[in-house]
Design a protein around this motif. Structure first.
Motif, PDB file in Angstrom:
ATOM      1  N   ILE A  71      45.348  41.234  53.650  1.00 19.14           N
ATOM      2  CA  ILE A  71      44.485  40.404  52.801  1.00 19.14           C
ATOM      3  C   ILE A  71      44.661  40.780  51.340  1.00 19.14           C
ATOM      4  O   ILE A  71      44.654  39.920  50.451  1.00 19.14           O
ATOM      5  N   SER A 108      37.118  31.869  54.455  1.00 22.18           N
ATOM      6  CA  SER A 108      37.914  33.085  54.265  1.00 22.18           C
ATOM      7  C   SER A 108      37.083  34.272  53.779  1.00 22.18           C
ATOM      8  O   SER A 108      37.265  35.390  54.271  1.00 22.18           O
ATOM      9  N   GLY A 132      45.551  37.307  50.375  1.00 22.77           N
ATOM     10  CA  GLY A 132      44.281  36.604  50.282  1.00 22.77           C
ATOM     11  C   GLY A 132      44.049  36.015  48.904  1.00 22.77           C
ATOM     12  O   GLY A 132      44.792  36.286  47.951  1.00 22.77           O
ATOM     13  N   GLU A 178      38.869  37.914  47.632  1.00 18.16           N
ATOM     14  CA  GLU A 178      38.998  38.613  48.911  1.00 18.16           C
ATOM     15  C   GLU A 178      40.036  39.732  48.819  1.00 18.16           C
ATOM     16  O   GLU A 178      39.861  40.815  49.391  1.00 18.16           O
ATOM     17  N   GLU A 235      43.952  32.356  54.722  1.00 12.87           N
ATOM     18  CA  GLU A 235      44.218  30.919  54.612  1.00 12.87           C
ATOM     19  C   GLU A 235      43.559  30.310  53.369  1.00 12.87           C
ATOM     20  O   GLU A 235      43.767  29.139  53.071  1.00 12.87           O
ATOM     21  N   LYS A 236      42.721  31.102  52.674  1.00  9.51           N
ATOM     22  CA  LYS A 236      42.099  30.689  51.419  1.00  9.51           C
ATOM     23  C   LYS A 236      41.249  29.433  51.579  1.00  9.51           C
ATOM     24  O   LYS A 236      41.276  28.529  50.745  1.00  9.51           O
ATOM     25  N   THR A 262      36.821  37.993  55.700  1.00 13.93           N
ATOM     26  CA  THR A 262      37.083  39.274  55.037  1.00 13.93           C
ATOM     27  C   THR A 262      35.882  40.204  55.162  1.00 13.93           C
ATOM     28  O   THR A 262      36.029  41.396  55.465  1.00 13.93           O
ATOM     29  N   ALA A 289      41.225  34.900  56.946  1.00 16.08           N
ATOM     30  CA  ALA A 289      40.968  35.449  55.615  1.00 16.08           C
ATOM     31  C   ALA A 289      42.048  35.071  54.615  1.00 16.08           C
ATOM     32  O   ALA A 289      41.759  34.904  53.421  1.00 16.08           O
TER      33      ALA A 289
END
Length: 706
Positions: A290, A267, A294, A298, A262-263, A271, A260
């Protein structure tokens, strides 16, 4: 003598009459009108003449469905063992009414009864709801013990054997489909087959096995699937996330958290998966992480979810806010957490005065979401500074003082010679003059502080890049959300702005401004801009009953955009009871919108909607059928049980599961035998809905090999 002749005379008269009637029926069975042919078949069957069997056999091939149906009934009444195969063919007729007649006819056959029952049992798994229900009734008439359990078991065995064969011997596309279908059975034997396949060299097959394991609901699959989140194949990672969401095991939250934040493209899916998990310390920690690290969408979703859970620990966020390098993530977290981050407000407000425009804009968004009105004066000053920052552009735009009246050649009130061109006196010049007058008036007031600050002219806003207007737009929303003095009039001025960024921000701010602001926003909801509709629908939905009622009021005037409004309503608390009538109207219209409207009516417990929902079930092709059934179950009206119970025989497993879920919530005792039989269904979702233990392997009950 006369006494003896009369009975003989009468007998001869009747014989001649019967023969005449029969000749007429034989002629009518060849009539070009199908209804006449069907009636003739029915009357001939009533005469019970064995010589007519050939006529019924021929009628069974008629082009008309009503004739074939009467022929099926006539063949059944004949009790001739030779008609069983023909009736078996009629069970596969494209007309459901003919199928039903054939099923009832087979149930009446006494000679060759085992073969007739075999046809009925075999065709149960291949037919639609109406025919399946008649087959069960027919088997019950034929004194078959537990008829529905028998046909459900046979269907389950057939599906298992077919899918297992396709998995082991089929081509790649067949193996992919079989892996998913075996998983849907939920049997431990299926899990045993699929677990080794998650590492298959063919990614498409491995992904199918993962999806199947997600449907299987077996916790043994959680760890192997979670490891696949480290893979580089997008399809495999996406399948793994979807499977973990279905398995609902919070132990996977930490691995999903890593995805989540790591973009990447997956992701948002990670989430969403965590958001569906049961609350545990691990899921709370994942959502808080997050919210900090995030991507913006997210992070806001995770923070918003934590509001109802008491928020996130303040210390990590405060540490981020203490340093410029990490302040952006801290401000982002506060924006998501909203009022639950009230204690962090003193750490946020210093960033409102930072020269960095990005951090300053994030700080404005954060204090806006926290909702503390004490910050409103600061936002007003920032707004004035932002306007002043654009003044340089304004100065280049029109540096001189503007006239307060028209020149003679431009004055539209001065008569012009006939035929003279007046393009310069009307249209955009007149509009421009009015706007310039407003600008001059605003300049005249700049010497003293006013409650309503000046607006940016629309012409100027159009010339500025949207990105440069984001800080101003964020302030507009903030002023409305915090109900700053004069904000209503200010935002009304921007509500018709030609720049979409400023206008959307002003309209969102107006959702906080009471009935007048909400009404302006509701009117804007009817515009064709879909992105604007989504933004405003969510903003209105978050305003409680007043905003939700405004959304509901806009539904009758909308077309396909109804989904935008309904989706926003689905994300918040159930609408008020007064929304029932409008939502029922959406259900009556059908389509995808009807599914969401039915779901909302179920959440509301709208008992007045029961007749509408039951009527919706008359449409056999409705895409909303599952949601209508679940809504009826949520409302819990026991009088609906009989109608809902018919869908226990539906050929689609998701519909059977919805009907079973609804009936169990109604707790009326209706269709208890059918519910018990469905505990042996092939599909795990149906078994669980019918009341079977989720972890129980019903393969042996269904008669299938393990």
């Amino acid at each position: 003598m006369r006494i003896r002749v009369r009975p003989l005379f009468l007998a001869l008269t009747l014989l001649v009459g019967c023969n005449g009637n029969r000749d007429q029926l034989l002629a009518e069975i060849q009539d070009p009108r199908p209804e006449i042919r069907a009636a003739a078949v029915k009357k001939l069957a009533a005469q019970n003449n064995t010589d007519d069997l050939v006529l019924f056999t021929r009628a069974a091939k008629d082009l008309s469905g009503i004739v074939r149906g009467e022929a099926a009934a006539a063949l059944g009444e004949s009790q001739d063992a030779r008609v069983v195969d023909l009736l078996g063919e009629l069970l596969e007729d494209p007309d459901e009414a003919v199928q039903a007649q054939a099923a009832l006819a087979l149930a009446k056959v006494k000679n060759n009864n085992d073969k007739a029952k075999a046809y009925l049992t075999l065709q149960y798994g291949r037919r639609g709801r109406a025919t399946r229900q008649v087959i069960v009734q027919g088997l019950k008439t034929a004194n078959v013990a537990n008829p529905m359990a028998t046909v459900v078991a046979a269907e389950s065995k057939g599906l298992w054997d077919r899918n297992l064969l396709a998995l082991t011997e089929g081509a790649l596309p067949e193996r992919v489909g079989a892996a998913e279908e075996l998983g849907r059975s939920g049997r431990p034997a299926a899990v045993n087959q699929l677990l080794p396949m998650v590492r298959d060299s063919q990614v498409i097959l491995a992904a199918a096995a993962v999806r199947g394991l997600g449907d299987a609901g077996d916790s043994r699959a959680v760890a192997p699937i979670a490891l696949l989140l480290d893979e580089s194949f997008p399809e495999l990672r996406e399948s793994a996330i979807s499977a973990l969401m279905k398995l609902q095991d919070p132990t996977a939250a930490t691995r999903l958290q890593a995805v989540a934040v790591e973009k990447s493209a997956v992701s948002p899916l990670a989430t969403d998966a965590i958001l569906t998990f049961q609350r545990t310390p691990a899921t709370d920690a994942a959502l808080c992480a997050i919210a900090l690290d995030g991507a913006r969408a997210e992070a806001l979703a995770a923070g918003h979810a934590m509001r109802s859970r008491g928020g996130c620990p303040a210390e990590p966020i405060a540490e981020r806010l203490a340093r410029p390098a990490s302040a952006a993530s801290g401000l982002q977290a506060v924006a998501g957490l909203g009022p639950s981050a009230q204690a962090l407000l003193p750490k946020v407000t210093p960033w409102l005065n930072q020269p960095d425009v990005t951090l300053r804009t994030l700080a404005v968004a954060a204090v806006t979401r926290v909702g503390d009105a004490s910050v409103a004066p600061t936002l007003q000053k920032l707004y004035e500074q932002e306007i002043a920052g654009i003044s340089a552009l304004r100065a280049d735009w029109i540096p001189q003082a503007l006239p307060l009246k028209y020149s003679p050649e431009l004055d539209p009130s001065v008569p012009r010679p006939q035929g003279a061109k007046d393009d310069n006196r009307t249209g955009k010049h007149a509009q421009l003059f009015e706007r310039l007058q407003a600008l001059n008036a605003a300049r005249a007031k700049e010497a003293g502080r006013v409650v309503v600050p000046p607006r940016v002219p629309s012409e100027l806003g159009d010339d500025v890049e949207s990105a440069k207007l984001e800080p101003l737009a964020t302030l507009l929303t903030g002023l409305g959300a915090l109900k700053a003095p004069g904000s209503l009039e200010l935002l009304k001025g921007y509500a018709n702005d030609q720049n979409p960024v400023l206008r959307a921000a002003a309209l969102v701010g107006l959702t906080y401004a009471g009935p007048e602001g909400v009404e302006l926003v509701r009117a804007a909801m009817l515009e064709p801009d879909r992105e604007l509709q989504k933004t405003l629908a969510l903003a209105l939905a978050e305003q409680g009953e007043s905003g939700q009622l405004a959304l509901v009021a806009s539904l009758p005037k909308m077309g396909s955009e109804k989904l935008v409004v309904l989706g926003a309503l689905a994300r918040v608390a159930p609408p008020p009871a007064s929304a029932s009538e409008v939502l029922q109207g959406v259900v009556k219209e059908g389509g995808a919108e009807a599914a969401v409207a039915a779901m909302l009516l179920g959440r509301m417990g709208a008992k007045d909607a029961v007749p509408t929902l039951l009527k919706a079930l008359d449409d056999s092709n409705s895409v909303a059928r599952r949601d209508v059934l679940l809504a009826l179950g949520a409302i819990g009206d026991a009088k609906s049980a009989e109608v809902v119970g018919r869908d226990l025989y539906h050929d689609l497993p998701e519909i059977r599961a919805a009907a079973a879920t609804a009936l169990r919530k109604m707790n009326s005792g209706t269709e208890a035998e059918a519910l018990e039989a469905l505990k042996g269904d092939y599909f795990r979702e149906v078994r669980v809905a019918a009341g079977a233990t989720p972890t129980k392997d019903t393969g042996t009950v269904a008669g299938g090999a393990q």
